[in-house]
Design an enzyme around this catalytic site. Sequence first.
Site, PDB file in Angstrom:
ATOM      1  N   GLY D 160       0.830  -1.193   0.000  1.00  0.00           N
ATOM      2  CA  GLY D 160       0.000   0.000   0.000  1.00  0.00           C
ATOM      3  C   GLY D 160       0.862   1.239   0.000  1.00  0.00           C
ATOM      4  O   GLY D 160       2.046   1.197   0.361  1.00  0.00           O
ATOM      5  N   CYS D 161       0.265   2.339  -0.434  1.00  0.00           N
ATOM      6  CA  CYS D 161       1.033   3.582  -0.551  1.00  0.00           C
ATOM      7  C   CYS D 161       1.461   4.101   0.818  1.00  0.00           C
ATOM      8  O   CYS D 161       2.621   4.466   1.026  1.00  0.00           O
ATOM      9  CB  CYS D 161       0.231   4.623  -1.311  1.00  0.00           C
ATOM     10  SG  CYS D 161      -1.467   4.827  -0.727  1.00  0.00           S
ATOM     11  N   TYR D 162       0.526   4.118   1.783  1.00  0.00           N
ATOM     12  CA  TYR D 162       0.895   4.593   3.126  1.00  0.00           C
ATOM     13  C   TYR D 162       1.954   3.699   3.767  1.00  0.00           C
ATOM     14  O   TYR D 162       2.947   4.211   4.307  1.00  0.00           O
ATOM     15  CB  TYR D 162      -0.340   4.653   4.025  1.00  0.00           C
ATOM     16  CG  TYR D 162      -1.317   5.763   3.758  1.00  0.00           C
ATOM     17  CD1 TYR D 162      -0.961   7.105   3.936  1.00  0.00           C
ATOM     18  CD2 TYR D 162      -2.624   5.491   3.388  1.00  0.00           C
ATOM     19  CE1 TYR D 162      -1.889   8.129   3.735  1.00  0.00           C
ATOM     20  CE2 TYR D 162      -3.557   6.509   3.180  1.00  0.00           C
ATOM     21  CZ  TYR D 162      -3.185   7.826   3.356  1.00  0.00           C
ATOM     22  OH  TYR D 162      -4.091   8.836   3.162  1.00  0.00           O
TER      23      TYR D 162
END
EC number: 1.2.1.38
Lengths: 361, 361, 361, 361
Positions: D160-162
Site C-alpha cells: 500500500g502507498c501509506y
Amino acid sequence: MGGVSHPRSRRVSAGIVGGSGYSALELLRLLARHPRLELKWIFSRSHTGEPVASVYPSLRGVVSASFAPVEEPAALAGQADVVFFATPAGVAAEQAPLFLESGAAVVDLSADFRFRDEETYRRVYGKSHPHPEWLASSVYGIPELFRDELAHARLVGNPGCYPTAALLALAPLAREALLDPDAPIVVSATSGISGAGSQPGPAYHFPGATENVRPYGVPGHRHAPEMAAVLGRLVPPGKSAPVLTFIPHLVPASRGILATCVARPAREMPDEELLERYRRFYASHPWVRVLEPPELPQTKAVQGSNFCDLAIRWDPVAGVVVAMAAIDNLVKGAAGQAVQNVNVLMGWDEREGLEVVPLYP
Amino acid sequence: MGGVSHPRSRRVSAGIVGGSGYSALELLRLLARHPRLELKWIFSRSHTGEPVASVYPSLRGVVSASFAPVEEPAALAGQADVVFFATPAGVAAEQAPLFLESGAAVVDLSADFRFRDEETYRRVYGKSHPHPEWLASSVYGIPELFRDELAHARLVGNPGCYPTAALLALAPLAREALLDPDAPIVVSATSGISGAGSQPGPAYHFPGATENVRPYGVPGHRHAPEMAAVLGRLVPPGKSAPVLTFIPHLVPASRGILATCVARPAREMPDEELLERYRRFYASHPWVRVLEPPELPQTKAVQGSNFCDLAIRWDPVAGVVVAMAAIDNLVKGAAGQAVQNVNVLMGWDEREGLEVVPLYP
Amino acid sequence: MGGVSHPRSRRVSAGIVGGSGYSALELLRLLARHPRLELKWIFSRSHTGEPVASVYPSLRGVVSASFAPVEEPAALAGQADVVFFATPAGVAAEQAPLFLESGAAVVDLSADFRFRDEETYRRVYGKSHPHPEWLASSVYGIPELFRDELAHARLVGNPGCYPTAALLALAPLAREALLDPDAPIVVSATSGISGAGSQPGPAYHFPGATENVRPYGVPGHRHAPEMAAVLGRLVPPGKSAPVLTFIPHLVPASRGILATCVARPAREMPDEELLERYRRFYASHPWVRVLEPPELPQTKAVQGSNFCDLAIRWDPVAGVVVAMAAIDNLVKGAAGQAVQNVNVLMGWDEREGLEVVPLYP
Amino acid sequence: MGGVSHPRSRRVSAGIVGGSGYSALELLRLLARHPRLELKWIFSRSHTGEPVASVYPSLRGVVSASFAPVEEPAALAGQADVVFFATPAGVAAEQAPLFLESGAAVVDLSADFRFRDEETYRRVYGKSHPHPEWLASSVYGIPELFRDELAHARLVGNPGCYPTAALLALAPLAREALLDPDAPIVVSATSGISGAGSQPGPAYHFPGATENVRPYGVPGHRHAPEMAAVLGRLVPPGKSAPVLTFIPHLVPASRGILATCVARPAREMPDEELLERYRRFYASHPWVRVLEPPELPQTKAVQGSNFCDLAIRWDPVAGVVVAMAAIDNLVKGAAGQAVQNVNVLMGWDEREGLEVVPLYP
C-alpha cells in the site's frame, strides 16, 4: 510505443546562462535524460559554486553538477557547443554575441532575439538593442512553423509561451490566407502561475492566488506584438494578417497554458474541413496532437511534456472559428521547445530527450 | 461601514424546492442571516425528513430545520410566501405554476423561465414547455438591468451564472447602441467547478481537475442563446445586437466566474469615457463595483459575496473594448441574485440579507 | 435559525495596530458587520493615509475608512475603547502598555502576551520582555477554557492558531487529569498557507506550494511550548501534563488548520464516554461543534467562520485516543477569536459579530 | 548525470489486468519508456477493444495499443512474462494463480497477497482467501527492505502507498530494535486524492475537496495492520515491535503522500546518529534520498518519480524521534514500485525504466 533509439555517442555539450529560474530547472530536468546533449556548465550569479541539487531539491540524485565557480558568464565562452540563455530581458542581448563568436549556437529563452527588426524591439521593450546586427540572422524558434530556417540557424529566439500556443492554433489558417483580415482576432488565454517566474510576489502568493482567476496586462501585454509580428510572417506574401487583441489570465495552477483563439475565416469552414486542414498541416510534427472531436484540449493532458494539443471548431451562429491550444508553458512554452530547437539545429530526431510522458492525473 | 438596519418584524416565509445541490446550500446560508426572509420549508426527494445539518456539515449549529417529511413538493403549496426552485431543468416548468396559483412568488434558479417565448426555449432545450402561458409574465432576474419589471413580478427567471457576468459587463454599451452590430462579440469565460453542480463526475474528480484548465461545450453551450436573447432586449428599439460566440472553460477553483468580453464599439472609446459610462450606469446599484484603473477584477475579491466587479478597457491596436466581470457563480450567479430579486419584489433594500463580506484570502 | 438580536446602540470603538496583514484584513471583515464594535482607526506604517479598500480590493464598497494619517501608533492612544495588535513579534510588547494606560482594553494577536512568566517568554523568543510587569495580568484568550478570567481581563494574549486547535481538542481530557503523564502527546497538524502571513516568500510561492505538502519547524516550533504551557495550566493542581511533540505541515490551501492529537489516556476510554465528556465540556460554548460519529472534522466545513469542529476516537489497538480539531486559522485561530474575546470582556453574547456562516464549497 | 545504459535487446513482455484506474495509467506511462519491459496486452472489462489513448488523453501519441478484445483475463494467460494486477480487492486473489501456473511472474498492486498468513488477511479483509496456498510464497514488495527475497520471487504483494512511506521511514530503527516496544508509534499521514482511485465520489468532488483537509478511517484503516505486520517482520527475532496508530488525511492535491511517524526510541538518539544510521541503511538504494538537515521532505520534490525522500529528527523535549517520508503515491506507492519489483525479479538495474525526473514546480 517504440520511441527514438538512443545511441550514446557523439554528445554535444551545453551551457546554461541564468540558472535560478524555472526555465533553467526545466532545462536541467530535460538535459538529465537527453541522450545526445550533455550539460557542461550552468551559470547563476546568485548560486556561484553551489551544488545544483541543493538549490533544486527535486534534482537531488539526478544532477550532480554545481553552478560554475565564476563571476561572469563570459568566463565560460568557448566551453560549450550550445548555450541556452534563461535570463531576464536584456542579458542575452548583451552577452549572446560573445558565445556566438566563440562558435557556439545560442538559444535565447528571453525575448531579446524574437523580433527581426530593431524598431519593433524598441517599440515593445522601450529601449534600443545593443546588438541589432544579430537580429536579422536570428530565427524564431517554433520548429513546426520554421523548421527549414532553424535547420541552418546559429541563433534562435525561443518564443514566448503564449505566442507558442496561439500561433500553433492559428497557423494552419494564417498560412493559407484563410483569416478575414478585417475582423480582429481575439486571443484569450490562461496561464499557470509558473509563467510569471520563480520570483515570489503578492500576485503569486499562494493564499491570494489559489481559488482566484484574474486577467492582467490588458491591453498591452508584450506577447501581443510578438504574436502579431509572427502572424504577419505566416500569411502569404501580398496578404495581410488581421489585427489581434490578447487577454492573458492567471489561474490557480502551477503549469499550463490554454489559449482560446477566435477568428473570422475568409469563408464558412465546416468542422470536417478545419480538422482535415489541421491534421494535414501537423502530420509530420510529432509534438502537435490534433484532437479528434469531441475531444477538447486540457492542460493536464500535456503536463510536463512537450506536446501541444489542438482542437478547432466552427461556430455557425457567430460565423467564427474557435481554435484552442494547450501546452505546458515551461516545456513546449520554454525549455522543451528550446531543446527541440537544438534537435533541429543538430539534425537530430525532434523527439530526442523530450520523450517525457505527460503526468496525469 | 454602516450597512442596512435590521428590523426583525414582518418576516416573509420562504420555501426551497430542490434541496440537495449547491444553490440550495447557498440559499440556506443566506436565509440563515436574512433579517426579513425566513426559511419555512425545504424539499428534497433524496433527503426527506433528514436534518439539514446532517447533509451539510457546514450548517451544523446554524440551521436547525429538517427537510420536509413529504413525498412531493405539491404538498407544500400554500405554505410559503416565496418559493425558490433550485431544481434540474424541467422541474420548475412543471411545478412552479402550482405555487404561483397558491399566491406565492416564485424565483426559479433553473433555466425554465428565462426565455420569454416558447420557441426559443424549445430550440435551446429541445422540448416544448409544459406551461408556456407563464413565460410572457416571467421576468429575467438581473435587478441591475430589469429592476422596474422585477418590482412588479410574481415569477422570476433567475439568470445563468455566465449570462449574469457577461450581461453586466456588456449592458452599458448595449443599452446605448454602442456595439458595432457587424462584429461578433466574443465571450471567453472561466468557471470554478461548483458551476457544474454538486454531482460527482469524471471531469470534476479532484485528481484530474486540479492543475487543469479545459474548454467545454464549444460551440453550443446553452448560455450563449440566453446571453444573445437578453442582449437583444437591451439594445434600443430598432437597433440590433451583434452576434455572439461563447467559450466557457473549467478552472481548478471551487467558485468564481471571470467573463472576458471583447466587442467592437460603434466608434473609438477612450478608457475615460468607458469608465465614466460604466460608473454612471451602475451608480445606484450596490452590488456592482466598477473598478478604478489599473485595478482589474479577480474572482477571489468577490468570493462568497453578491458583488460583481467590473473593469473595461479600450485596446487601440485591435480597435476593440475588453469588458471583464468577476462574480461568485453561486452567489451573484445563483442564490445571492435570487435573494436580491426577492428583495426587489418585496420592495426591500436590495442589500438585505446579502451583506456577506467577500472572503479573502 | 434565530441568531443574536442586534441592538445598534452603545457601540464600542476599536483601533487596529498593524494593518497590512491577513489578521487585520479579517478584523476589518468582521468589524464591518459587528453590531456593537465599531472601527475607529487602523494604523499601518506602510499604508499611512491610504483608503483601506485600495489595499484590500475585497473590501471595496464595504469599508470606507482610511489608514490613520499618523506616523506612530502612539498618536492614537486614548482614541479607542479596544485596541487590537496584529503586529509582528515584539511590537505589542513595546506599545500595548501605552494603550492600556490610556484606559483601553488590548487584545494582542501576536505572541507577546501569551506567556505568563518572563522566563518562558525569554526561552522561547530569545529576548527579554520590555514590559514583563504586564505578563501576570494578561489572560490567555481561549474563551472556552478561560472565560471567567477573560470576563475581567484588560489585556488578552490571543492564542496561536495551532494551539487553539490542539488545546480545544485536548482540554476535556486534560482538565480531568485523564491523560497519561508518562506518554508523550503527539500533535500533528496541517495549516493552510495564510498561516504564514501575507508576506510572499519562496515556500509560499504558488507554483511550488500547490500540489505540495511539507513539514516545517521540526522540532522546535514556537507553538509547542505555548501548547505545553497552557496544557500545564489545564491539568488539576498537583497533576502534571504529558510532554508534547508538535509537527506542523504546510498544505496547499489558503485557510484551515486540522490538528490531529494522539494521547494515551489514563485508562481505557470507549468512544461513547469520550463523546459524552466532550459534549458536556462544550455544551455552553457556541463556537465548538462536537461532531456525531461517524462524522470527522474537515477544514472546509468551518471556512470563514469562528467554529471549531471536534471529533474524538478511541483506538483499541494502540490504546490511544485520537482527538481531531478543525478551525479557520484566520478566524477562530486569530481575528475571530480576538473578537470573541472582546465580546467576553464586554459581557456581550459571545456570538456577536461572528455569525458568518461557513463558506462551503 | 550518467544514468542507466539502455540496450534494447532481450525485452520481457508484460500484461496488465485492470486497466481503468490510475495505477494502470501509471504502469502504461512507465512501460512506454522502459527499455526492457514491453506492454503486450492490457485488459479492462469496461474498455474491451478500445484504443488506450482514447481512454487516457495524456497517452495519445505515446501508447498505440488497444485494450485486449477479450471478455475475460483468463483468455490472456500464457501471453506475457510478467502480469500486473491493478484490480480492486479480491480479483487478483482469484485470478493470479492462473497466470502463475502459466509460468508468468505476478505483481499484485492490490492487497490480496500482502499478508503472509490467511488469518490476518481474513481479519483485515473480512473474508477468506480463495488461494491461501500462494500466500506463503508471496513476497512483500519493498525492494529496499526485502530485496533478497524479491530476487527469487514469482509472486509479489505490492505494498500500500501509506505503508511504503511509513515503513521506509521507520525501518532503519526497527531493524536494529531501536524502537521502544512500550510506546505506541503514531503515523499521521496526508495523501493526495488520487490515492482514493479514479472513481468519482462526493469526498473527491473538486468543489468540496479543494481548500479542504480531512482525516478519514480513524481508527481502523486497513493499512494500519499492514504496517504493523511488516514492522513485526523487520524487528530482530525475539524482539517485538511497538503497537501503532495510523491517521490518514486527505489533502487538496492530486498526488503525494507525506507520512510523519513519531516513535520513542530505546534510548536518546541525537540527530547526527540518526542521520548516519539512515544514510548507511539506504546507501545502496537509489530510490531513497536521505535529506541533509535542515532540508525536510516535500511531496512535490518527488512528484511523478519513484523517489522516497526521508528526514529524521530527535525531539529532545518529548523524547521522541520524528521520521518523515514523502513519496508519489502512484509511483513509489504503486506502479513505480511494481516496476522496481520486476527489475529486481529480473536481475536488472533497479532504476530501469524509472528514471523520470520529478516534476517541479
